[in-house]
Design an enzyme around this catalytic site. Structure first.
Site, short mmCIF file in Angstrom:
data_model
loop_
_atom_site.label_atom_id
_atom_site.label_comp_id
_atom_site.label_asym_id
_atom_site.label_seq_id
_atom_site.Cartn_x
_atom_site.Cartn_y
_atom_site.Cartn_z
NE ARG A 122 4.87 -9.46 4.38
CZ ARG A 122 4.40 -9.38 2.66
NH1 ARG A 122 5.75 -9.17 1.94
NH2 ARG A 122 3.28 -9.50 1.97
NE ARG A 126 20.77 15.42 1.07
CZ ARG A 126 19.55 15.30 1.61
NH1 ARG A 126 18.61 16.16 1.43
NH2 ARG A 126 19.23 14.08 2.00
CG HIS A 180 -2.36 -12.97 9.79
ND1 HIS A 180 -1.10 -12.87 9.85
CD2 HIS A 180 -2.18 -13.34 8.41
CE1 HIS A 180 -0.26 -13.71 10.11
NE2 HIS A 180 -1.42 -14.59 8.73
N PRO A 198 0.66 -1.43 -0.09
CG PRO A 198 -0.07 -0.80 2.19
CD PRO A 198 0.28 -1.74 1.19
CD GLU A 199 4.75 3.09 -3.23
OE1 GLU A 199 4.51 4.24 -3.61
OE2 GLU A 199 5.28 1.79 -4.02
#
Length: 271
Positions: free
Chosen positions: A109, A152, A90, A2-3
DNA sequence: AGTAAATCCTGTTCGC
DNA sequence: TGCGAACAGGATTTAC
Protein backbone atom coordinates in the site's frame (compact mmCIF):
# COMPACT_ATOMS: atom_id res chain seq x y z
CA UNK A 1 -1.08 -3.19 10.91
CA UNK A 2 2.31 -2.57 12.35
CA UNK A 3 2.17 -0.63 15.57
CA UNK A 4 4.86 -0.18 18.18
CA UNK A 5 5.15 -3.86 19.19
CA UNK A 6 5.34 -4.98 15.58
CA UNK A 7 8.00 -2.39 14.79
CA UNK A 8 9.95 -3.39 17.89
CA UNK A 9 9.75 -7.04 16.88
CA UNK A 10 10.81 -6.16 13.35
CA UNK A 11 13.82 -4.17 14.56
CA UNK A 12 14.95 -6.99 16.82
CA UNK A 13 14.61 -9.42 13.96
CA UNK A 14 16.48 -7.18 11.53
CA UNK A 15 19.29 -6.73 14.05
CA UNK A 16 20.13 -10.41 13.82
CA UNK A 17 20.93 -9.97 10.14
CA UNK A 18 22.21 -6.40 10.02
CA UNK A 19 23.94 -5.42 13.24
CA UNK A 20 27.68 -5.13 12.61
CA UNK A 21 27.33 -6.10 8.96
CA UNK A 22 28.49 -4.18 5.91
CA UNK A 23 25.80 -3.33 3.37
CA UNK A 24 27.21 -4.59 0.11
CA UNK A 25 24.28 -3.78 -2.14
CA UNK A 26 21.38 -1.33 -1.82
CA UNK A 27 18.74 -1.27 -4.55
CA UNK A 28 15.46 0.61 -4.87
CA UNK A 29 12.84 -0.62 -7.32
CA UNK A 30 10.85 2.58 -7.52
CA UNK A 31 11.42 6.24 -6.72
CA UNK A 32 9.16 6.61 -3.69
CA UNK A 33 6.83 5.18 -1.09
CA UNK A 34 4.78 7.78 0.73
CA UNK A 35 7.66 10.17 0.09
CA UNK A 36 10.49 9.96 -2.42
CA UNK A 37 13.38 7.77 -1.37
CA UNK A 38 16.41 9.93 -0.52
CA UNK A 39 18.27 10.29 -3.84
CA UNK A 40 21.58 9.56 -2.08
CA UNK A 41 20.26 6.48 -0.25
CA UNK A 42 22.15 3.83 -2.19
CA UNK A 43 25.32 5.87 -2.40
CA UNK A 44 25.41 6.57 1.33
CA UNK A 45 24.49 3.07 2.48
CA UNK A 46 26.51 0.98 0.06
CA UNK A 47 29.73 -0.07 1.75
CA UNK A 48 28.63 1.31 5.12
CA UNK A 49 28.70 -0.81 8.26
CA UNK A 50 25.61 -1.06 10.45
CA UNK A 51 26.50 0.07 13.96
CA UNK A 52 23.15 -0.59 15.59
CA UNK A 53 19.38 -0.62 15.26
CA UNK A 54 16.73 1.03 17.39
CA UNK A 55 13.15 2.23 17.37
CA UNK A 56 11.42 5.57 17.99
CA UNK A 57 7.61 5.57 18.10
CA UNK A 58 6.63 3.46 15.07
CA UNK A 59 9.85 4.18 13.20
CA UNK A 60 12.68 1.70 12.83
CA UNK A 61 16.23 3.08 12.80
CA UNK A 62 19.27 1.51 11.14
CA UNK A 63 22.43 3.36 12.18
CA UNK A 64 25.52 3.17 9.99
CA UNK A 65 29.13 4.19 10.50
CA UNK A 66 28.95 7.24 8.27
CA UNK A 67 27.08 9.37 10.79
CA UNK A 68 23.82 8.58 9.03
CA UNK A 69 20.71 6.67 10.05
CA UNK A 70 18.20 5.08 7.72
CA UNK A 71 14.76 5.64 9.21
CA UNK A 72 11.91 3.48 7.97
CA UNK A 73 8.20 3.51 8.68
CA UNK A 74 6.07 0.49 7.79
CA UNK A 75 2.87 2.44 7.20
CA UNK A 76 0.10 -0.08 7.43
CA UNK A 77 1.19 -2.80 5.05
CA UNK A 78 4.96 -2.63 5.29
CA UNK A 79 7.12 -5.59 6.30
CA UNK A 80 10.66 -6.79 5.94
CA UNK A 81 11.24 -10.10 4.23
CA UNK A 82 14.31 -12.16 5.09
CA UNK A 83 15.92 -14.10 2.27
CA UNK A 84 12.88 -13.82 -0.03
CA UNK A 85 12.72 -16.59 -2.61
CA UNK A 86 12.20 -13.97 -5.26
CA UNK A 87 11.83 -10.20 -5.39
CA UNK A 88 8.17 -9.33 -5.88
CA UNK A 89 6.57 -6.21 -7.25
CA UNK A 90 6.06 -4.79 -3.75
CA UNK A 91 9.67 -5.28 -2.63
CA UNK A 92 10.63 -1.65 -3.06
CA UNK A 93 14.00 -1.65 -1.29
CA UNK A 94 16.49 -4.53 -1.11
CA UNK A 95 19.58 -4.71 1.09
CA UNK A 96 22.37 -7.25 0.85
CA UNK A 97 25.00 -7.79 3.53
CA UNK A 98 28.59 -8.94 3.58
CA UNK A 99 27.46 -12.17 5.23
CA UNK A 100 25.34 -12.88 2.17
CA UNK A 101 21.91 -12.10 3.57
CA UNK A 102 19.25 -10.39 1.52
CA UNK A 103 16.47 -8.31 3.08
CA UNK A 104 13.54 -6.73 1.26
CA UNK A 105 11.26 -3.95 2.43
CA UNK A 106 7.85 -4.94 1.05
CA UNK A 107 4.94 -2.48 1.22
CA UNK A 108 1.96 -3.07 -1.12
CA UNK A 109 0.00 0.00 0.00
CA UNK A 110 3.07 2.23 0.10
CA UNK A 111 2.02 4.13 3.22
CA UNK A 112 5.52 3.60 4.54
CA UNK A 113 8.60 5.78 4.21
CA UNK A 114 12.38 5.63 4.11
CA UNK A 115 14.54 8.59 5.09
CA UNK A 116 18.20 9.27 5.67
CA UNK A 117 18.96 11.43 8.69
CA UNK A 118 22.19 12.61 10.26
CA UNK A 119 22.44 10.46 13.39
CA UNK A 120 23.48 13.34 15.64
CA UNK A 121 20.43 15.34 14.56
CA UNK A 122 17.75 12.66 14.85
CA UNK A 123 16.05 14.38 17.78
CA UNK A 124 15.70 17.56 15.73
CA UNK A 125 14.45 15.79 12.60
CA UNK A 126 10.99 17.23 11.91
CA UNK A 127 9.00 13.98 12.27
CA UNK A 128 10.70 13.28 15.62
CA UNK A 129 10.87 16.79 17.06
CA UNK A 130 7.25 16.95 18.17
CA UNK A 131 6.80 13.39 19.37
CA UNK A 132 5.52 12.69 22.85
CA UNK A 133 7.20 10.30 25.26
CA UNK A 134 7.81 6.66 24.50
CA UNK A 135 4.97 4.76 26.17
CA UNK A 136 7.30 2.15 27.64
CA UNK A 137 9.64 4.75 29.13
CA UNK A 138 9.33 6.25 32.62
CA UNK A 139 8.43 9.54 30.91
CA UNK A 140 4.89 8.31 30.32
CA UNK A 141 3.16 9.01 33.62
CA UNK A 142 -0.37 9.84 34.73
CA UNK A 143 0.87 13.37 35.36
CA UNK A 144 2.10 13.71 31.77
CA UNK A 145 -1.26 12.60 30.41
CA UNK A 146 -3.14 14.82 32.83
CA UNK A 147 -1.20 17.81 31.54
CA UNK A 148 -1.70 16.88 27.89
CA UNK A 149 -5.43 16.20 28.25
CA UNK A 150 -6.27 19.11 30.49
CA UNK A 151 -9.17 21.15 29.18
CA UNK A 152 -9.40 19.19 25.93
CA UNK A 153 -12.80 18.20 24.61
CA UNK A 154 -11.60 15.73 21.96
CA UNK A 155 -12.31 12.06 22.67
CA UNK A 156 -9.67 10.25 24.72
CA UNK A 157 -9.43 7.63 21.96
CA UNK A 158 -8.41 10.24 19.41
CA UNK A 159 -6.01 11.96 21.77
CA UNK A 160 -4.15 8.72 22.47
CA UNK A 161 -3.67 8.29 18.73
CA UNK A 162 -2.01 11.72 18.63
CA UNK A 163 1.73 11.01 18.45
CA UNK A 164 2.50 14.36 20.12
CA UNK A 165 0.82 13.12 23.30
CA UNK A 166 2.18 9.56 23.33
CA UNK A 167 4.48 8.28 20.59
CA UNK A 168 3.76 4.89 19.12
CA UNK A 169 0.18 3.98 19.94
CA UNK A 170 -2.09 2.96 17.09
CA UNK A 171 -5.69 1.90 16.77
CA UNK A 172 -5.30 -1.63 18.08
CA UNK A 173 -3.44 -0.92 21.28
CA UNK A 174 -5.42 2.23 22.10
CA UNK A 175 -8.61 0.17 21.99
CA UNK A 176 -7.03 -2.54 24.11
CA UNK A 177 -5.54 -0.13 26.68
CA UNK A 178 -8.81 1.77 27.10
CA UNK A 179 -10.62 -1.50 27.65
CA UNK A 180 -8.17 -2.59 30.31
CA UNK A 181 -8.41 0.79 32.01
CA UNK A 182 -12.23 0.67 31.74
CA UNK A 183 -12.38 4.07 30.00
CA UNK A 184 -15.04 4.79 27.36
CA UNK A 185 -13.34 5.76 24.08
CA UNK A 186 -15.70 8.72 23.58
CA UNK A 187 -14.99 10.28 26.97
CA UNK A 188 -13.61 13.78 26.55
CA UNK A 189 -9.87 13.92 27.22
CA UNK A 190 -10.16 16.61 29.83
CA UNK A 191 -12.84 14.67 31.68
CA UNK A 192 -10.86 11.49 32.27
CA UNK A 193 -10.43 11.27 36.03
CA UNK A 194 -7.06 11.09 37.69
CA UNK A 195 -7.95 7.63 38.98
CA UNK A 196 -8.69 6.52 35.42
CA UNK A 197 -5.33 7.91 34.22
CA UNK A 198 -3.64 5.97 37.01
CA UNK A 199 -5.19 2.83 35.47
CA UNK A 200 -4.53 3.88 31.89
CA UNK A 201 -0.76 4.31 32.10
CA UNK A 202 -0.02 0.79 33.38
CA UNK A 203 -2.64 -0.55 30.95
CA UNK A 204 -0.76 1.01 28.03
CA UNK A 205 2.59 -0.29 29.23
CA UNK A 206 1.42 -3.83 29.90
CA UNK A 207 -0.58 -4.24 26.71
CA UNK A 208 2.46 -3.16 24.66
CA UNK A 209 4.92 -5.24 26.68
CA UNK A 210 2.73 -8.32 26.36
CA UNK A 211 2.46 -7.82 22.61
CA UNK A 212 6.23 -7.52 22.23
CA UNK A 213 6.60 -10.65 24.32
CA UNK A 214 4.03 -12.44 22.16
CA UNK A 215 5.96 -11.40 19.07
CA UNK A 216 9.18 -12.72 20.49
CA UNK A 217 7.70 -16.01 21.61
CA UNK A 218 5.33 -16.84 18.77
CA UNK A 219 7.77 -15.83 16.06
CA UNK A 220 10.84 -17.46 17.58
CA UNK A 221 13.82 -15.29 16.69
CA UNK A 222 11.29 -12.69 15.52
CA UNK A 223 10.90 -14.21 12.05
CA UNK A 224 8.19 -16.47 10.73
CA UNK A 225 9.26 -19.64 8.95
CA UNK A 226 8.65 -17.87 5.64
CA UNK A 227 11.05 -15.14 6.69
CA UNK A 228 8.58 -12.34 7.29
CA UNK A 229 9.26 -10.10 10.22
CA UNK A 230 6.90 -8.19 12.43
CA UNK A 231 3.58 -9.94 12.19
CA UNK A 232 2.44 -12.32 14.87
CA UNK A 233 -0.77 -13.66 16.35
CA UNK A 234 -2.07 -11.94 19.45
CA UNK A 235 -5.34 -12.45 21.23
CA UNK A 236 -7.20 -9.18 21.63
CA UNK A 237 -9.88 -8.36 24.18
CA UNK A 238 -11.93 -5.98 22.03
CA UNK A 239 -10.13 -5.08 18.78
CA UNK A 240 -12.02 -6.57 15.84
CA UNK A 241 -14.48 -8.38 18.15
CA UNK A 242 -17.76 -6.58 17.35
CA UNK A 243 -20.79 -8.44 18.78
CA UNK A 244 -18.58 -10.99 20.51
CA UNK A 245 -18.78 -11.39 24.30
CA UNK A 246 -16.75 -9.16 26.60
CA UNK A 247 -14.21 -11.36 28.35
CA UNK A 248 -15.11 -9.68 31.64
CA UNK A 249 -18.89 -9.25 31.74
CA UNK A 250 -20.07 -11.33 28.79
CA UNK A 251 -21.90 -8.42 27.18
CA UNK A 252 -21.53 -7.67 23.47
CA UNK A 253 -18.47 -5.75 22.32
CA UNK A 254 -19.56 -2.67 20.37
CA UNK A 255 -17.98 -0.95 17.37
CA UNK A 256 -18.26 2.77 16.71
CA UNK A 257 -16.43 5.07 14.29
CA UNK A 258 -14.29 7.90 15.61
CA UNK A 259 -12.21 10.12 13.38
CA UNK A 260 -13.08 7.86 10.46
CA UNK A 261 -11.81 4.66 12.06
CA UNK A 262 -13.26 1.92 14.17
CA UNK A 263 -13.21 1.78 17.94
CA UNK A 264 -14.21 -1.40 19.75
CA UNK A 265 -15.19 -1.34 23.41
CA UNK A 266 -17.47 -2.83 26.04
CA UNK A 267 -20.27 -0.36 26.80
CA UNK A 268 -20.89 -2.01 30.15
CA UNK A 269 -17.30 -2.11 31.42
CA UNK A 270 -16.00 1.17 29.97
CA UNK A 271 -17.38 4.41 31.36
C1' DA B 1 -5.42 26.86 19.25
C1' DG B 2 -8.17 23.05 18.83
C1' DT B 3 -10.83 20.11 16.14
C1' DA B 4 -12.37 17.58 12.19
C1' DA B 5 -12.03 16.03 7.65
C1' DA B 6 -9.55 14.85 3.52
C1' DT B 7 -5.66 12.62 1.43
C1' DC B 8 -2.61 8.93 0.03
C1' DC B 9 -2.48 3.51 -1.51
C1' DT B 10 -4.03 -1.51 -2.86
C1' DG B 11 -5.46 -6.07 -1.40
C1' DT B 12 -9.26 -8.29 0.77
C1' DT B 13 -13.92 -8.83 2.08
C1' DC B 14 -18.74 -8.08 1.69
C1' DG B 15 -23.36 -7.30 -0.32
C1' DC B 16 -26.31 -7.34 -4.16
C1' DT C 1 -20.29 -15.51 -10.80
C1' DG C 2 -19.15 -10.79 -11.12
C1' DC C 3 -18.93 -6.31 -9.94
C1' DG C 4 -18.46 -2.35 -7.17
C1' DA C 5 -18.43 -0.55 -2.51
C1' DA C 6 -16.52 -0.68 1.88
C1' DC C 7 -12.72 -1.33 4.69
C1' DA C 8 -8.06 -1.52 6.71
C1' DG C 9 -5.29 2.96 8.85
C1' DG C 10 -0.58 6.40 10.18
C1' DA C 11 0.95 10.71 9.20
C1' DT C 12 0.28 14.94 7.06
C1' DT C 13 -2.23 18.72 5.11
C1' DT C 14 -6.15 21.57 4.74
C1' DA C 15 -10.25 23.75 6.32
C1' DC C 16 -13.22 25.54 9.69
Amino acid sequence: MPELPEVETTVRGLARYLDGEVLTRVVTHRADLRRPFPPELAQVLTGARVTGLSRRAKYGLIHVDRGQTMVFHLGMSGRWRIEPDEIGKHDHLVLETGAGHRLALCDPRRFGSVDLVETARLDDWAPFAGLGPEPLSPALTPAHLAGALKGRIAAIKLMLLDQRIVAGLGNIYVCEALYRARIHPERQGGKVSRAALERLVPAIKTVLAEAIEAGGSTLRDYARPDGELGYFSKQFDVYGRESEPCRSCGGAVKRIVQGGRSSWFCPDCQK
